[in-house]
Motif scaffolding. Sequence first.
Motif, short mmCIF file in Angstrom:
data_model
loop_
_atom_site.label_atom_id
_atom_site.label_comp_id
_atom_site.label_asym_id
_atom_site.label_seq_id
_atom_site.Cartn_x
_atom_site.Cartn_y
_atom_site.Cartn_z
N LEU B 61 0.83 -1.20 0.00
CA LEU B 61 0.00 0.00 0.00
C LEU B 61 0.86 1.24 0.00
CD1 LEU B 61 -1.97 -1.89 2.53
CD2 LEU B 61 -3.25 -0.72 0.72
N THR B 62 0.52 2.18 -0.90
CA THR B 62 1.27 3.44 -0.96
C THR B 62 0.30 4.61 -0.88
OG1 THR B 62 1.19 3.54 -3.36
CG2 THR B 62 3.07 2.42 -2.42
N ASP B 63 0.84 5.78 -0.67
CA ASP B 63 0.12 7.05 -0.46
C ASP B 63 -0.49 7.05 0.94
OD1 ASP B 63 -1.04 9.68 -1.55
OD2 ASP B 63 -2.75 8.66 -0.68
N ALA B 66 -4.36 6.97 1.23
CA ALA B 66 -4.89 5.65 0.86
C ALA B 66 -4.59 4.63 1.96
CB ALA B 66 -4.31 5.20 -0.47
N GLU B 69 -6.89 5.30 5.12
CA GLU B 69 -8.28 4.91 4.81
C GLU B 69 -8.38 3.37 4.79
OE1 GLU B 69 -11.03 6.78 4.36
OE2 GLU B 69 -10.19 8.81 4.15
N TYR B 70 -7.36 2.73 4.21
CA TYR B 70 -7.32 1.26 4.19
C TYR B 70 -7.29 0.70 5.62
CZ TYR B 70 -5.04 -3.33 4.10
OH TYR B 70 -4.70 -4.64 4.33
N GLU B 73 -10.59 0.88 7.28
CA GLU B 73 -11.56 -0.09 6.76
C GLU B 73 -11.18 -1.53 7.14
OE1 GLU B 73 -12.99 2.51 2.83
OE2 GLU B 73 -11.66 0.79 2.54
N ALA B 74 -9.88 -1.81 7.11
CA ALA B 74 -9.42 -3.18 7.35
C ALA B 74 -9.39 -3.51 8.85
CB ALA B 74 -8.04 -3.40 6.73
N ARG B 92 -11.66 14.93 7.37
CA ARG B 92 -10.92 14.83 6.11
C ARG B 92 -10.51 16.21 5.58
NH1 ARG B 92 -14.77 10.31 4.93
NH2 ARG B 92 -13.53 8.40 4.97
#
Lengths: 228, 228
Positions: B61-63, B66, B69-70, B73-74, B92
Amino acid sequence: MRVLHYYPLCPYSRKVRLCLAEKKLDFSQEIENFWEKKPELTNLNPLGHVPVLVDLNGSILTDSTAIVEYLEEAYPDRKLYPEELLARAETRRLMAWFDTRFAQEVSLVILWEKVIKRMAAKSMGQSSVGPDSNLIRHTKTIMTNHLEYLAWLVDRRNWLAGDHFTLADVTAAAHISVVDYFGDINWEKFESVKNWFMRIKSRPSYRGFFTDRVPAIAPASHYAELDF
Amino acid sequence: MRVLHYYPLCPYSRKVRLCLAEKKLDFSQEIENFWEKKPELTNLNPLGHVPVLVDLNGSILTDSTAIVEYLEEAYPDRKLYPEELLARAETRRLMAWFDTRFAQEVSLVILWEKVIKRMAAKSMGQSSVGPDSNLIRHTKTIMTNHLEYLAWLVDRRNWLAGDHFTLADVTAAAHISVVDYFGDINWEKFESVKNWFMRIKSRPSYRGFFTDRVPAIAPASHYAELDF
């Protein structure tokens, strides 16, 4: 009524306009010459930036990423993020790519040089300044790298982030469409990217862009053509 | 094992480190001198940027946006976004404020001038370049506006985005902590912001930052003090 305050050739405004239209959410439009820093806009957003969305309940939303995440959460019927966790992360990675790298290196540079610089000077009563042709040439060279990366993606995937149309396509199209207004993309060299962009231009959500105009600069002849 | 590739004084890396620690997710650390563009890093992220997260299942995962947010959610057990829609949008909006405006105007400028410029020159075999003291002075003046806005927020709210500790606090603290490493914040002028920052420094998630060091520049004397 929902109101979107925006500037026609602002890529972040276009991202939100596409997002609203894809979700079939009605909105009335207020065009803002944001460089004039009028109180109508700065009262909504102290930064004086567009887009600003005033939603049905009067809520004021700023920052295009915060707005599209809000729209996705508030109006989940027509989803613009994929379901799967890693595909969502890939979508957001590409959104960041266009909203930061592509914007700073290409779309905002072109927009500033060809339009905003002149408008901002005019509104401050200063004499008109033409675009820096060396900078524009350099920017077009850098854009080639971005288009090559886009080509790499669309050669491997149905849409930018995978099988489905997502906010990655929305964001990329928003930035690319601004550059395309000025006819600055050599589409013949990027056939697969052109096909991807043609598919986006054919979507009803894109139609509003065809009639966008800025003073003194007509769009490229193919700007409103679906088959260019 | 989950691995985070990062640079100690990169604000985006710090945002992800705080996020992982707040969620009590273990990770091993790989420090990357990202300006060296080594294949170990560019193989993971062609942009050669940090942070890069390799999660348990090997997903890359990059950025930083992102990534967080991942993670939200995860790993939803310990939430770093508020529940309510508009509070999420406000979170945000503030994240974008720090990740773009504050970064471009303050934290990345200071980091570049005081560390990266010199390291990048060294790695290319060029002679060392000192910081541009005029630019640093100008940057500190601009920072004052940001700190005043932070003060406005913390005078009205328990945490930056409202009642709860969120990713807005994480993001702001990540950027501020980098500037604070160099002792460039005049805390006496911003008592309420200092109190907010002290509360963040007291959180277990922040502890990892206390031992961060970069070559040739020791942190400000109060950098690892909870009561500064």
